[in-house]
Design an enzyme around this catalytic site. Sequence first.
Site, mmCIF file in Angstrom:
data_model
loop_
_atom_site.group_PDB
_atom_site.id
_atom_site.type_symbol
_atom_site.label_atom_id
_atom_site.label_comp_id
_atom_site.label_asym_id
_atom_site.label_seq_id
_atom_site.Cartn_x
_atom_site.Cartn_y
_atom_site.Cartn_z
ATOM 1 N N ASP A 457 -5.771 -13.444 4.624
ATOM 2 C CA ASP A 457 -6.824 -13.762 3.664
ATOM 3 C C ASP A 457 -7.230 -15.224 3.832
ATOM 4 O OD1 ASP A 457 -6.828 -11.254 2.538
ATOM 5 O OD2 ASP A 457 -5.345 -11.750 1.022
ATOM 6 N N ASP A 767 -3.059 -10.305 -1.644
ATOM 7 C CA ASP A 767 -2.656 -10.712 -2.984
ATOM 8 C C ASP A 767 -3.201 -9.806 -4.080
ATOM 9 O OD1 ASP A 767 -5.314 -11.359 -2.902
ATOM 10 O OD2 ASP A 767 -5.041 -13.523 -3.109
ATOM 11 N N ASP A 771 -5.222 -4.509 -2.038
ATOM 12 C CA ASP A 771 -4.631 -4.811 -0.730
ATOM 13 C C ASP A 771 -3.391 -3.961 -0.457
ATOM 14 O OD1 ASP A 771 -6.468 -6.779 -0.003
ATOM 15 O OD2 ASP A 771 -5.393 -8.322 -1.106
#
Length: 825
Positions: A457, A767, A771
Amino acid sequence: MSDTKIPRHDCSTLLINVTTSTLTKAQKRWRLAYWTIYSFRALLSVLPKNRLLSAEILTSHDYIALDVEPEPSSSHDEANKLVSNSIDPDMDGIRLAEMVKNKDSHTLSLLGGVEGVATALGTNPEYGINGNDEDVSRRSQLFGANTYHKPPPKGLLHFVLEAFKDTTILILLVCAALSLGFGIKEHGAEEGWYEGGSIFVAVFLVIVVSAFSNFRQARQFDKLSKISNNIKVEVVREARRLQISIFDLVVGDIVFLKIGGQIPADGLFLDGHSLQVDESSMTGESDHVEVDSTNNPFLFSGSKVADGYAQMLVVSVGMNTAWGEMMSSISSDSNERTPLQARLDKLTSTIGKVGLAVAFLVLVVLLARYFTGNTKDENGIKEYNGSNTDIDDVFNAVVSIVAAAVTIVVVAIPEGLPLAVTLTLAYSMKRMMTDQAMVRKLPACETMGSATVICTDKTGTLTLNQMKVTKFWLGQESIVEETYCKIASSIRDLFHQGVGLNTTGSVSKLKPGSSVAEFSGSPTEKAILSWAVLEMGMEMDKVKQKYAILHVETFNSEKKRSGVLISRKADNTTHIHWKGAAEIILAMCSHYYESNGEIKSMDGNGRSQMENIIHGMAASSLRCIAFAYKQVSEEETADNNDVKARQRLKEEGLTLLGIVGIKDPCRPGVKKAVEACQSAGVEIKMITGDNVFTAKAIATECGILRLDQQVEKGEVVEGVEFRNYTDEERIQKVDKIRVMARSSPFDKLLMVQCLKKKGHVVAVTGDGTNDAPALKEADVGLSMGIQGTEVAKESSDIVILDDDFTSVATVLSPGDQLHSGCFCW
């Protein structure tokens, strides 16, 4: 007064001794005044010294204003509204726990509903509990602590007995016993015990070291489990939002719930919007359950928030919850075998079997040669002569042959190899912990070392996640600090509505009467709230008093926007506010505001200019957030009394309020970490929800894209483009992709699946709740310890405690050393 002469007395003697029958009306009033003053002074004299200051303030003439009512929003007034926290002595904690477990609406109504329960628990729905040590301790004593009774940890003796169950150890013990017996028989007690005794010593060392290692590993897993379970929850105490440990939660606390979070205790829905929870961990039902204040206000501990946000009143904690009862009966198994351990165990077993087969074959051949007379002693005489051979000589020869076969078995079995791997894994896991990586699943120590691709990310991992609004565009005009005063008041009011009511964050004062504001929520929400309060003059409390929230559409990573339907209390007009990714909000707008309050139509040229503004900010590494607004007519809101009719807010014909650019600087050292991974042969792919221009700028700043090289076609793609590829195109192009912008969690999952099909060992960071599929699909899932939701953490193999990509890169080192070291050995 009477003409009768009264003797001289002090006032108190006069007013106390004189009888009421002799007093005139005026004297009676003086006597009453005296008694009031005297009683008040007596009361002050018994007050503690630390309260005298407040008493003096009350008696000071400067503070007496009996007819003056303070402003409703003043912090001093808020402080005075705090409840006294007097808990109803008749409130039964067991009854409350059973009410939630059984979803007993009848009992809840008998208790006066959620408000009645809150009052009985001494909780103010807006300001929470007192929160001091005395109050928290009293609640823990009355209703219990939010901890579970877990089975006692396994002792060292348990692991010693477990070691004896190993097949290799049992074979070695049998071999040692045989070798010892045959050795003593053949060479006598003084010298014959050497070989068998040595095997016994070796087995003893293996058992002790293995048991001690597993014992330490179990204790380490127990410590890691405590760290992993020590979730931070957000509560309100004394009118302030605080983050506390889940273990410090008490009955009466008000907890803030948001998407992806775990419900920390059993409770009741107090306030919120669009709340849906996943109760599959408790009920086994996969469908999300809607929770509201009327039909279903009950919330179970251990459930996950699937959508929406809410405030929950805690009514039972710890062992009084169904989740607590279930967790207390579960003991975690820390003896999980890694793939490498399993392969080595299999190898050891195979070697042992081959060794036994060879030993048996040797035994048969040697016995056949002996009994057929093909063996001779050192003098050249046949050892076996049939019936002429002494029985003791035959027995000694057979013992020698069996001892040779046993020696083959002993030598063949590498009893130290599994132990060495266990010790290496434990050391690797300990090293990872010091590098801010908490290993949840032991195989990850090994697998991480063989990773070839890391899909990471951007926000919070490559960047600091410390956001601040640095750019503001109103219409086609850039607003700087000196020009904020030129913004029309009507525009300011609309921004106050759009920011103050369409948010999951909050603004509170650090102390009653203080002018210093405290902001809570996600980093993006805090940045926008801070900007609205400090630059746009927003007063959160006043905004909430003027408007009522009718419906909320919460933000998630798929929609990339959030909306709110509100009603102005003064005239009952209804308004819609949207906030989200700038290009998505822009596509919903047909008009835009200028700073003077004038509304202009957004034609093709105007839209193109707005897009250029967004691209310019994005190219400067800014996250672009846009605000849009629309007033809904009475005809459009005629059916809005029905909740179902409000499930979708208007998404077209909006008026653009403005665009803010939020700066989130890269983490120090992240560029070196990326270069270290690339030099080790690990490819870094950045997957982000930001637009292409912001993604390119951040990727270049972090070293994922080279500043001195032209970005080739196919290296940077958008999620929708990748999603629309055919399966063959995705497999063909996935290796070339280095940045994916405007991606959804499904796009991340698709990329992981494609990379694995091509033979890559994939590590993924995540997070958010969405996900979770990608984290589970990856060979190694890396969740974020600070910003990560509980769903993401439970789906991962390793938790990065500081959310820093540098720690992700560091994790590669112990795993790589472990993987290469074991196979070199």
